[in-house]
Design a protein around this motif. Sequence first.
Motif, PDB file in Angstrom:
ATOM      1  N   GLU A 109      -0.218  60.034  -1.682  1.00 48.96           N
ATOM      2  CA  GLU A 109       0.833  60.382  -1.406  1.00 48.96           C
ATOM      3  C   GLU A 109       1.147  60.087   0.107  1.00 48.96           C
ATOM      4  O   GLU A 109       0.168  60.610   0.830  1.00 48.96           O
ATOM      5  CB  GLU A 109       1.249  61.779  -1.741  1.00 48.96           C
ATOM      6  N   VAL A 110       2.268  59.749   0.640  1.00 49.53           N
ATOM      7  CA  VAL A 110       2.615  59.425   2.004  1.00 49.53           C
ATOM      8  C   VAL A 110       3.864  60.353   2.303  1.00 49.53           C
ATOM      9  O   VAL A 110       4.907  60.001   1.517  1.00 49.53           O
ATOM     10  CB  VAL A 110       2.838  57.798   2.250  1.00 49.53           C
ATOM     11  N   TYR A 116       9.438  64.378   4.084  1.00 45.05           N
ATOM     12  CA  TYR A 116       9.867  63.551   3.035  1.00 45.05           C
ATOM     13  C   TYR A 116       8.816  62.831   2.544  1.00 45.05           C
ATOM     14  O   TYR A 116       7.793  62.038   3.231  1.00 45.05           O
ATOM     15  CB  TYR A 116      10.731  62.554   3.915  1.00 45.05           C
ATOM     16  N   ASN A 117       8.619  62.657   1.160  1.00 43.13           N
ATOM     17  CA  ASN A 117       7.861  62.078   0.282  1.00 43.13           C
ATOM     18  C   ASN A 117       8.211  60.651   0.179  1.00 43.13           C
ATOM     19  O   ASN A 117       9.280  60.299  -0.534  1.00 43.13           O
ATOM     20  CB  ASN A 117       7.711  62.899  -0.948  1.00 43.13           C
ATOM     21  N   LYS A 140      13.417  57.113  -7.490  1.00 49.74           N
ATOM     22  CA  LYS A 140      14.681  57.866  -6.820  1.00 49.74           C
ATOM     23  C   LYS A 140      14.746  57.979  -5.347  1.00 49.74           C
ATOM     24  O   LYS A 140      15.170  58.905  -4.823  1.00 49.74           O
ATOM     25  CB  LYS A 140      15.026  58.978  -7.674  1.00 49.74           C
ATOM     26  N   ASP A 141      14.438  57.105  -4.668  1.00 45.92           N
ATOM     27  CA  ASP A 141      14.141  57.096  -3.115  1.00 45.92           C
ATOM     28  C   ASP A 141      15.605  57.055  -2.450  1.00 45.92           C
ATOM     29  O   ASP A 141      16.459  56.460  -2.803  1.00 45.92           O
ATOM     30  CB  ASP A 141      13.724  55.770  -2.675  1.00 45.92           C
ATOM     31  N   ALA A 142      15.769  58.228  -1.671  1.00 47.19           N
ATOM     32  CA  ALA A 142      16.985  58.525  -1.112  1.00 47.19           C
ATOM     33  C   ALA A 142      17.460  57.335  -0.367  1.00 47.19           C
ATOM     34  O   ALA A 142      18.674  57.196   0.038  1.00 47.19           O
ATOM     35  CB  ALA A 142      16.954  59.798  -0.296  1.00 47.19           C
ATOM     36  N   PHE A 143      16.782  56.443   0.235  1.00 47.67           N
ATOM     37  CA  PHE A 143      17.179  55.528   1.087  1.00 47.67           C
ATOM     38  C   PHE A 143      17.202  54.072   0.398  1.00 47.67           C
ATOM     39  O   PHE A 143      17.323  53.020   0.926  1.00 47.67           O
ATOM     40  CB  PHE A 143      16.071  55.328   2.335  1.00 47.67           C
ATOM     41  N   GLY A 144      16.964  53.916  -0.997  1.00 52.65           N
ATOM     42  CA  GLY A 144      16.963  52.873  -1.613  1.00 52.65           C
ATOM     43  C   GLY A 144      15.833  51.924  -1.377  1.00 52.65           C
ATOM     44  O   GLY A 144      15.869  50.818  -1.900  1.00 52.65           O
ATOM     45  N   LYS A 145      14.647  52.531  -0.883  1.00 51.45           N
ATOM     46  CA  LYS A 145      13.549  51.592  -0.769  1.00 51.45           C
ATOM     47  C   LYS A 145      12.548  51.480  -1.892  1.00 51.45           C
ATOM     48  O   LYS A 145      12.616  52.432  -2.742  1.00 51.45           O
ATOM     49  CB  LYS A 145      12.717  52.072   0.720  1.00 51.45           C
ATOM     50  N   ALA A 146      12.105  50.169  -2.121  1.00 50.89           N
ATOM     51  CA  ALA A 146      11.183  50.159  -3.432  1.00 50.89           C
ATOM     52  C   ALA A 146      10.000  49.997  -2.629  1.00 50.89           C
ATOM     53  O   ALA A 146       8.757  50.273  -3.320  1.00 50.89           O
ATOM     54  CB  ALA A 146      11.372  48.585  -3.697  1.00 50.89           C
ATOM     55  N   GLU A 147       9.532  49.684  -1.206  1.00 50.75           N
ATOM     56  CA  GLU A 147       8.318  49.569  -0.805  1.00 50.75           C
ATOM     57  C   GLU A 147       8.653  49.782   0.812  1.00 50.75           C
ATOM     58  O   GLU A 147       9.429  49.296   1.349  1.00 50.75           O
ATOM     59  CB  GLU A 147       7.798  48.258  -1.026  1.00 50.75           C
ATOM     60  N   ARG A 148       7.511  50.325   1.330  1.00 54.41           N
ATOM     61  CA  ARG A 148       7.568  50.378   2.921  1.00 54.41           C
ATOM     62  C   ARG A 148       6.151  49.800   3.230  1.00 54.41           C
ATOM     63  O   ARG A 148       5.255  50.360   2.639  1.00 54.41           O
ATOM     64  CB  ARG A 148       7.746  51.690   3.245  1.00 54.41           C
ATOM     65  N   ILE A 168      -1.411  61.477   2.929  1.00 56.44           N
ATOM     66  CA  ILE A 168      -1.464  61.026   4.132  1.00 56.44           C
ATOM     67  C   ILE A 168      -0.095  61.349   5.155  1.00 56.44           C
ATOM     68  O   ILE A 168       1.043  61.064   4.342  1.00 56.44           O
ATOM     69  CB  ILE A 168      -1.619  59.166   4.120  1.00 56.44           C
ATOM     70  N   THR A 169      -0.156  61.837   6.184  1.00 57.01           N
ATOM     71  CA  THR A 169       1.091  62.296   6.781  1.00 57.01           C
ATOM     72  C   THR A 169       1.206  61.197   7.915  1.00 57.01           C
ATOM     73  O   THR A 169       0.407  60.553   8.671  1.00 57.01           O
ATOM     74  CB  THR A 169       0.725  63.911   7.564  1.00 57.01           C
TER      75      THR A 169
END
Length: 176
Positions: A109-110, A116-117, A140-148, A168-169
């Motif tokens: 998990e990042v 923020y997860n 359901k990413d609050a920023f509408g991202k599919a990938e970072r 990972i932080t």
Amino acid sequence: MSDNQQPIVLGKLGASHGIKGWLKITAYTDSVEGIFDYSPWLIKDQGEWREVKVLQWKPQGKAIIAQLDGVTDREQAQMLTNSEIGIMPEQMQELADDEFYWRDLIGCEVVNTKGYNMGKVDQIVETGSNDVLLVKANAKDAFGKAERMIPFVTEQFITAVDLQSKQITVDWDPDF
């Protein structure tokens, strides 16, 4: 074998070389010669892992070739072409505290420093300057991202890695 006892693939056997059973080696290690730091090897022969000893190896042009115990002719070598080369997890070398095997980071998990997860590490890409985490965002990413894509640069973007809790932080804005 349990999941954590599955062999880790370090390379594969290539085409036969010559008539005495030598095989070309494709290594996935940092340096091609690094694959020979591990012994014994496991090879996946006809769907089953079996132990094999490397008798000798040497550079051959731009390739590396090896002679395996029990492989004495071209026909035997050809039967092993494209077999995976693996080792057991306990054979992996110990790393410094600030170094990690990619396989241990995948699935972590990042979370950013504000809690923020951002999702889970899906894969890691090697670039010329640094490795990059490809983080698959939560559904359901609050920023509408599919990938970072987050550079794996410790102290600048990666503030902590906890392999026990698989987290990972990062110091990373979730809107990036």
